[in-house]
Design a protein around this motif. Structure first.
Motif, PDB file in Angstrom:
ATOM      1  N   ALA A   1       0.838  -1.215   0.000  1.00 40.78           N
ATOM      2  CA  ALA A   1       0.000   0.000   0.000  1.00 40.78           C
ATOM      3  C   ALA A   1       0.868   1.259   0.000  1.00 40.78           C
ATOM      4  N   ARG A   2       2.086   1.149   0.551  1.00 40.23           N
ATOM      5  CA  ARG A   2       3.009   2.292   0.521  1.00 40.23           C
ATOM      6  C   ARG A   2       3.780   2.388  -0.791  1.00 40.23           C
ATOM      7  N   GLY A   3       3.572   1.417  -1.677  1.00 37.67           N
ATOM      8  CA  GLY A   3       4.304   1.423  -2.951  1.00 37.67           C
ATOM      9  C   GLY A   3       5.691   0.830  -2.838  1.00 37.67           C
ATOM     10  N   TRP A   4       5.921  -0.015  -1.822  1.00 31.63           N
ATOM     11  CA  TRP A   4       7.260  -0.552  -1.599  1.00 31.63           C
ATOM     12  C   TRP A   4       7.415  -2.008  -2.032  1.00 31.63           C
ATOM     13  N   LEU A   5       6.457  -2.514  -2.802  1.00 33.68           N
ATOM     14  CA  LEU A   5       6.659  -3.792  -3.499  1.00 33.68           C
ATOM     15  C   LEU A   5       6.594  -3.500  -4.993  1.00 33.68           C
ATOM     16  N   GLY A   6       7.220  -4.340  -5.779  1.00 32.44           N
ATOM     17  CA  GLY A   6       7.193  -4.121  -7.227  1.00 32.44           C
ATOM     18  C   GLY A   6       7.724  -2.744  -7.600  1.00 32.44           C
ATOM     19  N   MET A   7       8.694  -2.265  -6.836  1.00 24.62           N
ATOM     20  CA  MET A   7       9.172  -0.887  -7.083  1.00 24.62           C
ATOM     21  C   MET A   7       9.785  -0.716  -8.461  1.00 24.62           C
TER      22      MET A   7
ATOM     23  N   PRO B   1       7.600  -1.658 -14.183  1.00 27.29           N
ATOM     24  CA  PRO B   1       7.036  -0.506 -14.895  1.00 27.29           C
ATOM     25  C   PRO B   1       5.556  -0.320 -14.563  1.00 27.29           C
ATOM     26  N   SER B   2       5.101   0.921 -14.572  1.00 25.69           N
ATOM     27  CA  SER B   2       3.715   1.185 -14.155  1.00 25.69           C
ATOM     28  C   SER B   2       2.697   0.482 -15.056  1.00 25.69           C
ATOM     29  N   GLU B   3       3.037   0.244 -16.324  1.00 27.81           N
ATOM     30  CA  GLU B   3       2.078  -0.462 -17.194  1.00 27.81           C
ATOM     31  C   GLU B   3       1.771  -1.876 -16.690  1.00 27.81           C
ATOM     32  N   TYR B   4       2.648  -2.418 -15.851  1.00 28.73           N
ATOM     33  CA  TYR B   4       2.403  -3.747 -15.258  1.00 28.73           C
ATOM     34  C   TYR B   4       2.054  -3.630 -13.764  1.00 28.73           C
ATOM     35  N   GLY B   5       1.540  -2.502 -13.373  1.00 28.82           N
ATOM     36  CA  GLY B   5       1.060  -2.357 -11.998  1.00 28.82           C
ATOM     37  C   GLY B   5       2.133  -2.022 -10.982  1.00 28.82           C
ATOM     38  N   GLY B   6       3.345  -1.681 -11.438  1.00 30.28           N
ATOM     39  CA  GLY B   6       4.421  -1.366 -10.504  1.00 30.28           C
ATOM     40  C   GLY B   6       4.632   0.125 -10.351  1.00 30.28           C
ATOM     41  N   HIS B   7       5.831   0.503  -9.922  1.00 34.43           N
ATOM     42  CA  HIS B   7       6.061   1.894  -9.542  1.00 34.43           C
ATOM     43  C   HIS B   7       7.189   2.564 -10.332  1.00 34.43           C
ATOM     44  N   SER B   8       7.757   1.851 -11.300  1.00 33.87           N
ATOM     45  CA  SER B   8       8.791   2.404 -12.192  1.00 33.87           C
ATOM     46  C   SER B   8       9.902   3.124 -11.420  1.00 33.87           C
ATOM     47  N   ARG B   9      10.318   2.531 -10.321  1.00 30.77           N
ATOM     48  CA  ARG B   9      11.400   3.174  -9.551  1.00 30.77           C
ATOM     49  C   ARG B   9      12.707   2.420  -9.790  1.00 30.77           C
ATOM     50  N   SER B  10      13.792   2.963  -9.287  1.00 28.15           N
ATOM     51  CA  SER B  10      15.099   2.403  -9.639  1.00 28.15           C
ATOM     52  C   SER B  10      15.480   1.237  -8.717  1.00 28.15           C
TER      53      SER B  10
ATOM     54  N   ALA C   1       7.060 -13.260   3.086  1.00 32.45           N
ATOM     55  CA  ALA C   1       5.931 -13.633   2.222  1.00 32.45           C
ATOM     56  C   ALA C   1       6.196 -13.200   0.775  1.00 32.45           C
ATOM     57  N   HIS C   2       6.658 -11.965   0.597  1.00 29.39           N
ATOM     58  CA  HIS C   2       6.823 -11.446  -0.775  1.00 29.39           C
ATOM     59  C   HIS C   2       8.264 -11.515  -1.260  1.00 29.39           C
ATOM     60  N   TRP C   3       9.187 -11.988  -0.414  1.00 30.99           N
ATOM     61  CA  TRP C   3      10.609 -11.776  -0.702  1.00 30.99           C
ATOM     62  C   TRP C   3      11.051 -12.352  -2.048  1.00 30.99           C
ATOM     63  N   ILE C   4      10.741 -13.628  -2.251  1.00 32.47           N
ATOM     64  CA  ILE C   4      11.239 -14.274  -3.481  1.00 32.47           C
ATOM     65  C   ILE C   4      10.563 -13.658  -4.705  1.00 32.47           C
ATOM     66  N   ALA C   5       9.265 -13.398  -4.601  1.00 33.57           N
ATOM     67  CA  ALA C   5       8.549 -12.804  -5.745  1.00 33.57           C
ATOM     68  C   ALA C   5       9.136 -11.446  -6.090  1.00 33.57           C
ATOM     69  N   ASP C   6       9.324 -10.621  -5.074  1.00 31.41           N
ATOM     70  CA  ASP C   6       9.743  -9.239  -5.316  1.00 31.41           C
ATOM     71  C   ASP C   6      11.215  -9.151  -5.733  1.00 31.41           C
ATOM     72  N   ARG C   7      12.048  -9.995  -5.125  1.00 31.20           N
ATOM     73  CA  ARG C   7      13.481  -9.930  -5.418  1.00 31.20           C
ATOM     74  C   ARG C   7      13.835 -10.569  -6.742  1.00 31.20           C
ATOM     75  N   GLN C   8      13.262 -11.747  -6.976  1.00 31.12           N
ATOM     76  CA  GLN C   8      13.805 -12.602  -8.014  1.00 31.12           C
ATOM     77  C   GLN C   8      12.870 -12.808  -9.186  1.00 31.12           C
ATOM     78  N   ILE C   9      11.592 -12.986  -8.852  1.00 28.10           N
ATOM     79  CA  ILE C   9      10.647 -13.288  -9.928  1.00 28.10           C
ATOM     80  C   ILE C   9      10.393 -12.030 -10.762  1.00 28.10           C
ATOM     81  N   VAL C  10      10.369 -10.870 -10.101  1.00 25.41           N
ATOM     82  CA  VAL C  10      10.137  -9.630 -10.858  1.00 25.41           C
ATOM     83  C   VAL C  10      11.193  -9.439 -11.958  1.00 25.41           C
TER      84      VAL C  10
ATOM     85  N   PHE D   1       1.142 -11.747 -13.412  1.00 19.77           N
ATOM     86  CA  PHE D   1       1.846 -11.857 -12.130  1.00 19.77           C
ATOM     87  C   PHE D   1       2.395 -10.538 -11.578  1.00 19.77           C
ATOM     88  N   LEU D   2       2.869  -9.653 -12.444  1.00 19.55           N
ATOM     89  CA  LEU D   2       3.546  -8.461 -11.911  1.00 19.55           C
ATOM     90  C   LEU D   2       2.602  -7.575 -11.076  1.00 19.55           C
ATOM     91  N   PRO D   3       1.367  -7.293 -11.555  1.00 21.64           N
ATOM     92  CA  PRO D   3       0.489  -6.467 -10.712  1.00 21.64           C
ATOM     93  C   PRO D   3       0.176  -7.166  -9.378  1.00 21.64           C
TER      94      PRO D   3
END
Ligand SMILES: Cc1cc2nc3c(=O)[nH]c(=O)nc-3n(C[C@H](O)[C@H](O)[C@H](O)COP(=O)(O)OP(=O)(O)OC[C@H]3O[C@@H](n4cnc5c(N)ncnc54)[C@H](O)[C@@H]3O)c2cc1C
Length: 383
Positions: A58-64, A67-76, A96-105, A120-122
């Motif tokens: 909710a703070r925008g700190w997953l999927g940072m 790219p926003s077109e895939y529901g993320g935040h287009s950050r570095s 819970a989100h570690w492997i998805a956010d670190r590696q799968i993204v 999956f990305l959104p």
């Protein structure tokens, strides 16, 4: 002059992201003050808390970096690095989100089809989809070319049969990426004929069995796949290209702050105990802080290189070897220093016990340090 270097330079302004760091620290402090979370060591493997994960989302700190077109935040990558570093340093429950956010993204962004990216990305960025890694097998960990899980072509997809082991979080995750053999072993090219599949862990034919750790904890699993159907649109990347895909993912797995901060909350709390004179003061605290500071620089440099799409395999292996050794040394240091903790030190004692129990895994997971020394030697042209 030879200008090659083992670890890329840290060229960015070290204070450029201080504001983001402060935001994360404030967020964490509020959660701790409310008693909604507590600090723990090895939090990225053992701290599963889906409410906390969704609060981060909710703070925008997953999927940072998505790219926003895939529901993320287009950050570095460096912004993501700062957030993860702060969460780990504070010992927050992020597994819970570690492997998805670190590696799968990054893998999905590199190899995923449009269907896979949109599916999956959104869901990863909103904290609603969790992944596991299905690489290791009985008798096949370091030597992944020897995996025996087999995928055979069937109408509309593939049928996967085999056994995966040490699959962290598989009992709670939705999907895992499974490495399987799709062509017989060619002894002259052992790494050929491997492929990756995105497998729904709730599919018919999947049996997830717990492997309970010596402290009674459950994060490991054995995953048995018996004729599991994977549709064509869940083939990951290119059939036969599994080895190249797996090895390109590994820099993301090896070099992050989780490779030197797993026991940092224990180091910080040891220093606090010394300040309160509950533990004898010891100058080695300074030595560990210096090691952590150096690793922070090196790991930041690798994150910068990954963000610029530069090869960083050797540097990532260096961070992994030095970082995981430091994590383990901190566990030993606190253990030797503490003796029998007093009743007032109950929280500290719990953290210490968990650090000691988890310690053997630090240098194994993500590739053993012995094997990584070989990777470094090869990167330096020594073998
Ligand atoms: C906490 C933890 C979490 C894990 N989570 C996952 C997960 O989610 N998914 C997953 O797929 N796997 C996972 N693993 C498995 C992990 O990736 C493997 O344990 C690791 O790759 C080592 O493989 P192995 O256990 O088969 O050991 P082996 O490969 O059998 O190695 C045994 C010993 O031989 C040494 N050795 C092997 N080959 C060489 C060589 N060429 N040169 C020098 N020494 C060598 C090793 O260093 C080691 O000391 C996890 C492991 C741990 C500890």
């Amino acid at each position: 002059m030879n200008t090659s270097r083992l670890v890329p330079p840290v060229s960015d302004d070290p204070h450029a992201l201080d504001e983001l760091r402060r935001e994360v620290r404030d967020f964490v402090a509020e959660y701790i003050a409310d008693g909604r979370v507590h600090r723990q060591v090895d939090c990225w493997l053992t701290g599963w808390d889906e409410d906390f994960t969704r609060a981060l989302a909710a703070r925008g700190w997953l999927g940072m970096t998505v790219p926003s077109e895939y529901g993320g935040h287009s950050r570095s990558h460096l912004e993501r690095f700062v957030v993860t570093e702060e969460l780990l340093a504070a010992g927050m429950p992020v597994s819970a989100h570690w492997i998805a956010d670190r590696q799968i993204v990054p893998s999905l962004l590199k190899y995923g089809t449009e269907v896979q990216k949109h599916r999956f990305l959104p869901a990863i960025a909103s904290g609603d989809c969790y992944f596991g890694i299905g690489m290791s097998e009985p008798d096949s960990g370091s030597d992944l070319a020897s995996v025996r899980t087999k995928a055979t072509r069937v109408d509309g997809g593939w049928s996967v049969t085999g056994t995966k082991v040490w699959t962290s979080g598989a009992h709670r995750a939705h999907m895992f990426i499974c490495l399987a053999r799709t062509a017989p072993v060619d002894p002259a090219h052992r790494h050929d004929g491997l492929s990756q599949f995105i497998v729904d862990l709730h599919s018919p034919g999947v049996d997830v069995r717990p492997i309970v750790s010596m402290n009674g904890g459950h994060h490991f699993n054995e995953v048995i796949l018996d004729d599991v159907f994977v549709p064509d649109d869940m083939v990951f990347g290119t059939i036969g290209n599994g080895w190249q895909q797996v090895t390109s993912e590994l820099s993301f797995e090896r070099s992050g702050p989780e490779r030197f901060l797993s026991t940092f909350p224990l180091l910080a709390e040891s220093a606090e105990q010394m300040r309160r004179e509950a533990l004898p003061r010891h100058t080695d605290v300074g030595r560990y802080v210096a090691r952590i500071a150096g690793l922070h620089q090196m790991s930041t440099a690798v994150a910068g290189a990954l963000g610029r799409h530069e090869p960083a395999d050797t540097a990532a292996a260096v961070v992994k070897v030095l970082g995981t050794s430091t994590e383990g040394d901190i566990a030993d240091f606190a253990d030797l220093l503490t003796g029998d903790p007093s009743a007032e030190q109950a929280d500290y004692a719990a953290m210490l016990e968990s650090a000691v129990v988890q310690r053997p895994g630090f240098t194994l997971r993500g590739g053993t340090n012995e094997v990584l020394r070989g990777v470094i030697a090869r990167g330096l042209g020594m073998r």
